[in-house]
Enzyme design. Structure first.
Site, short mmCIF file in Angstrom:
data_model
loop_
_atom_site.label_atom_id
_atom_site.label_comp_id
_atom_site.label_asym_id
_atom_site.label_seq_id
_atom_site.Cartn_x
_atom_site.Cartn_y
_atom_site.Cartn_z
N GLU A 78 35.43 -74.70 -18.30
CA GLU A 78 34.41 -73.85 -18.92
C GLU A 78 33.37 -74.66 -19.69
O GLU A 78 32.17 -74.39 -19.62
CB GLU A 78 35.06 -72.84 -19.87
CG GLU A 78 35.94 -71.80 -19.19
CD GLU A 78 37.37 -72.29 -18.96
OE1 GLU A 78 37.70 -73.42 -19.38
OE2 GLU A 78 38.16 -71.54 -18.35
N HIS A 104 27.39 -99.31 -37.57
CA HIS A 104 27.27 -98.07 -36.79
C HIS A 104 26.28 -97.08 -37.38
O HIS A 104 25.34 -96.66 -36.71
CB HIS A 104 28.64 -97.38 -36.63
CG HIS A 104 28.53 -95.93 -36.28
ND1 HIS A 104 28.40 -95.51 -34.98
CD2 HIS A 104 28.47 -94.82 -37.04
CE1 HIS A 104 28.29 -94.18 -34.97
NE2 HIS A 104 28.33 -93.74 -36.21
N HIS A 144 43.97 -63.01 -24.50
CA HIS A 144 42.82 -62.81 -23.62
C HIS A 144 41.84 -61.77 -24.16
O HIS A 144 40.77 -61.59 -23.58
CB HIS A 144 43.29 -62.38 -22.23
CG HIS A 144 43.81 -63.51 -21.40
ND1 HIS A 144 44.76 -64.39 -21.86
CD2 HIS A 144 43.50 -63.92 -20.14
CE1 HIS A 144 45.02 -65.28 -20.92
NE2 HIS A 144 44.27 -65.02 -19.87
N HIS A 197 21.37 -95.01 -37.51
CA HIS A 197 22.39 -95.77 -36.80
C HIS A 197 21.77 -96.96 -36.08
O HIS A 197 21.33 -96.84 -34.93
CB HIS A 197 23.08 -94.87 -35.78
CG HIS A 197 23.73 -93.66 -36.39
ND1 HIS A 197 23.00 -92.58 -36.82
CD2 HIS A 197 25.02 -93.37 -36.62
CE1 HIS A 197 23.84 -91.67 -37.31
NE2 HIS A 197 25.07 -92.13 -37.19
C1 LIG Z 1 31.44 -84.01 -31.25
C2 LIG Z 1 31.16 -85.05 -32.26
N1 LIG Z 1 32.14 -85.44 -33.09
C3 LIG Z 1 31.89 -86.36 -34.05
C4 LIG Z 1 30.65 -86.89 -34.20
C5 LIG Z 1 30.38 -87.87 -35.32
N2 LIG Z 1 30.21 -89.22 -34.77
C6 LIG Z 1 29.01 -89.74 -34.52
S1 LIG Z 1 29.09 -91.21 -33.73
C7 LIG Z 1 30.78 -91.16 -33.72
C8 LIG Z 1 31.60 -92.20 -33.04
C9 LIG Z 1 30.98 -93.51 -33.02
O1 LIG Z 1 31.61 -94.33 -32.08
P1 LIG Z 1 30.94 -94.60 -30.68
O2 LIG Z 1 30.80 -93.36 -29.94
O3 LIG Z 1 31.71 -95.69 -30.07
O4 LIG Z 1 29.49 -95.10 -31.05
P2 LIG Z 1 29.09 -96.54 -31.62
O5 LIG Z 1 29.58 -96.62 -33.02
O6 LIG Z 1 29.70 -97.55 -30.74
O7 LIG Z 1 27.61 -96.54 -31.56
C10 LIG Z 1 31.23 -90.02 -34.34
C11 LIG Z 1 32.67 -89.70 -34.52
C12 LIG Z 1 29.66 -86.47 -33.31
N3 LIG Z 1 28.42 -86.92 -33.37
N4 LIG Z 1 29.93 -85.57 -32.34
#
Ligand SMILES: Cc1ncc(C[n+]2csc(CCOP(=O)(O)OP(=O)(O)O)c2C)c(N)n1
Ligand SMILES: [Mg+2]
Length: 665
Positions: A414, A267, A476, A36
């Site tokens: 939690e 990304h 529960h 990334h």
């Molecule tokens: C709990 C979770 N859900 C999904 C992902 C997969 N995932 C990685 S980055 C991302 C989103 C990217 O958007 P952002 O947080 O804005 O990061 P940017 O692209 O700006 O670096 C997702 C959905 C993850 N890492 N963790």
């Protein structure tokens, strides 16, 4: 972005420092053909200002106790962290490691993995976990500060969080808790790039994050995340506020990339040769891949070296401090010998008095003994204190302006609670435990998984562990939760069968430095079954023969928790009928699985009729029962009703066990 000379190092500009991060990130992702680049390129300016002007760290002493903590919550941007650790001079991150980004056995895993190298404070990647873990670190700082004062404990926790981090549900719990507790030394730098994987965040998100955090009692600011002066001013100010701080840093994802900047395409995939060439031109970075000009690397190293002064001063303060031994003991995480002795004395007293009590109460009684003797223990509950029995006698509640308490009211949060406990355990000086209902282990699960992955000593007290909770009904009543928790690698799951095993489970959980523990405890009373005192912790074997057969063993009854008492009764009936029957209590499958083949075979009674009894689903039991084993437990979800009636309703009864045994003989 300013390219004015840095006020830090002669001849090297802020842009040079930041571009080194951008270049390393692009190059490492390109070499790995995976990763990334966008986030590190976008947040390079913010990170550069943080690391060069504010962060208190010493690359040569990565685990110095009073360092600032830095959490890259947006773990996908791992190259940002690895670049910084390399540039500032952490021994674990030479260039060769960056060149092995995302390869097996490297320190530079796809997402930062705790334990892989100095400077990685926590594992991140599941979005939202990092910021919630950081809240726990900031709490631990306050807890330790209240014990040891400014001289020894006085540091910030900084977080870089992405859009995803703040969209995740856990961020709400964590931020709400942080605001309530006025964690003023928590500073979150939000990468406000308005891009996530599917494109512009506007396609799915229209919250006003600043208003939201303000409502949580945070201090909020909004800046241009490419303006080093604005970044510095914002951090400077955030350090002075009485509240946790959120700084929205408006950035461009993939900053510098000619066509991919400000788009989701930067990304999560390599930019490609052509785009990288364009980025090098845009950034005025004419150097070869992985090549950092000496002047720039030296500047970074010089900045990294500066932390040694503060670390040295702290080491001297500690050496002079009257509290040095207590401080070192706290950081060591050892359980004091007096506490260990008191636990044994407690166990002895329990065996002598043989109380008929719920294991949740047995757990509470154990805590009454150990909490006063282990100042690092910090209890809590997600609003079920009276049910979980997690508050030791005399343990005061923590308040935002008084951290000397030994108990945290987490509220009904939690997931935030579990992640905060990870942060406390990682911070050091605190051994966290807290409670909720076993059923709601699901609400903690992503953080429990990280406890296990990171090998932290976090203790989850999970009460109301079966249909034995009765009238609250199927919502529960956990049925699949034992199996689900047992499925998590490196997690110790205990379901003690009486007050003795409960004390032993606590002894093991406290001693378990590299594994988190879950204690599944009953609401209903259980008899004490252990006949006589033995210093040896029998629960440590995971399973053991609680009642040996009289005469040749024909039947082996295996059970956990509340069902152990039931099979003891069944055994008495079978013995009375002349059928040699042993009872095996199995408080921890994980520990039992680690015993020798011989021990396991002996305990399990191969060749005997084996019957497993647990008020849970069958999943997992076949390993202990074998092909022909009989399982008596839950067929599916529970029902609402008085608990004795529920046991009858589902056929988890002494009669059923006796009948099953007889049917096979
Ligand atoms: C709990 C979770 N859900 C999904 C992902 C997969 N995932 C990685 S980055 C991302 C989103 C990217 O958007 P952002 O947080 O804005 O990061 P940017 O692209 O700006 O670096 C997702 C959905 C993850 N890492 N963790
Ligand atoms: Mg984003």
């Amino acid at each position: 972005m300013s390219s004015a000379p840095s006020d830090l190092i002669e001849g090297v500009s802020h842009a040079d420092l930041a571009n080194a991060i951008r270049a390393l990130s692009m190059d490492a992702v390109e070499a790995a053909k995976s990763g990334h680049p966008g986030m590190p390129m976008g947040m390079a300016d913010v990170a550069t200002v943080l690391f060069t002007k504010f962060l208190k760290f010493d690359p040569k002493r990565p685990s110095w106790a009073d360092r600032d903590r830095f959490v890259l919550s947006a773990g996908h941007g791992s190259m940002l962290l690895y670049s910084l650790l390399h540039l500032t001079g952490y021994d674990d991150f030479p260039l060769s490691e960056l060149k092995r980004f995302r390869q097996i056995g490297s320190r530079t895993a796809g997402h930062p993995e705790y334990g892989y190298g100095g400077g990685i404070e926590t594992t991140t990647g599941p979005l939202g976990q990092g910021i919630a873990t950081a809240v726990g670190m900031a709490m631990a700082e306050r807890i330790m500060h209240s014990r040891f004062g400014d001289d020894l404990v006085n540091h910030f926790t900084y977080v870089i969080a992405s859009d995803g981090d703040l969209q995740e549900g856990i961020s709400h719990e964590a931020a709400s808790l942080a605001g309530h507790l006025a964690l003023s030394k928590l500073i979150v730098l939000w990468d406000d790039n308005k891009i996530s994987i599917d494109g512009a965040t506007s396609i799915s998100f229209s919250d006003d994050n600043l208003a939201r955090f303000r409502a949580y009692n945070w201090d909020v600011q909004e800046i241009d995340g490419h303006d080093p002066k604005a970044i510095a001013a914002a951090i400077e100010y955030a350090r002075t506020t009485e509240a946790p701080s959120l700084i929205a840093c408006r950035t461009t994802i993939g900053y510098g990339a000619p066509t991919k900047a400000n788009t989701a395409s930067s990304h999560g995939s390599p930019l490609g040769a052509k785009e990288i060439e364009g980025a090098r031109a845009n950034l005025n970075w004419p150097h070869a891949p992985f090549e950092i000009p000496d002047a720039i690397l030296n500047a970074w190293r010089t900045l990294g070296d500066r932390g040694a002064t503060e670390a040295d001063a702290w080491v001297k303060r500690l050496a002079r401090s009257e509290q040095r031994l207590t401080f070192k003991a706290a950081i060591s995480g050892e359980i004091p010998v007096e506490a260990q002795a008191a636990l044994l004395a407690h166990k002895k007293a329990v065996i002598e008095t043989k109380p008929n009590i719920a294991t949740r109460l047995a757990s509470g009684n154990t805590l009454d003994v150990v909490v006063p003797l282990v100042p690092e223990l910090m209890g809590g509950s997600a609003d079920l204190t009276g049910s979980n029995n997690t508050r030791a006698k005399g343990a005061a509640g923590v308040q935002k302006d008084n951290w000397s308490g030994r108990y945290i009211h987490y509220g009904i949060r939690e997931h935030g609670m579990a992640a905060a406990m990870n942060g406390m355990a990682l911070h050091g000086g605190v051994i966290p435990f807290s409670g909720t209902f076993l059923c709601f282990s699901d609400y903690c699960r992503p953080a429990i998984r990280l406890s296990a992955l990171m090998k932290t000593r976090v203790i989850y007290v999970m009460t109301h562990d079966s249909i034995g909770l009765g009238e609250d009904g199927p919502t529960h009543q956990p049925v699949e939760h034992m199996a689900a928790l047992r499925a998590i690698p490196n997690l110790l799951v205990f379901r003690p069968g009486d007050a003795v095993e409960t004390a032993e489970a606590w002894q093991l959980a406290l001693a378990s430095r590299n594994r988190p523990s879950v204690l599944a405890l009953t609401r209903q009373n259980l008899p004490t079954l252990r006949p006589d005192y033995n210093e040896e912790n029998l629960t440590a074997k995971g399973a053991y023969v609680l009642r040996e057969a009289e005469g040749a063993r024909k039947v082996t009854l295996l059970a956990t928790g509340s069902e152990v008492a039931l099979v003891v009764e069944a055994r008495d009936r079978l013995q009375a009928a002349g059928i040699g029957t042993a009872v095996v209590s199995m408080p921890s499958w994980e520990l039992f699985a680690e015993q020798s083949d011989e021990y396991r075979a002996e305990v399990l009674g191969r060749g005997t009729v084996r019957i497993g009894v647990e008020a849970m689903v069958r999943l997992g039991w076949d390993r202990w029962l074998g092909e022909d084993g009989i399982f008596i437990g839950m067929p599916g979800f529970g029902e609402s009703g008085p608990y004795q009636e529920l046991y009858n309703h589902f056929g988890i009864t002494v009669d059923a066990v006796v009948a099953a045994a007889k049917s096979r003989l």
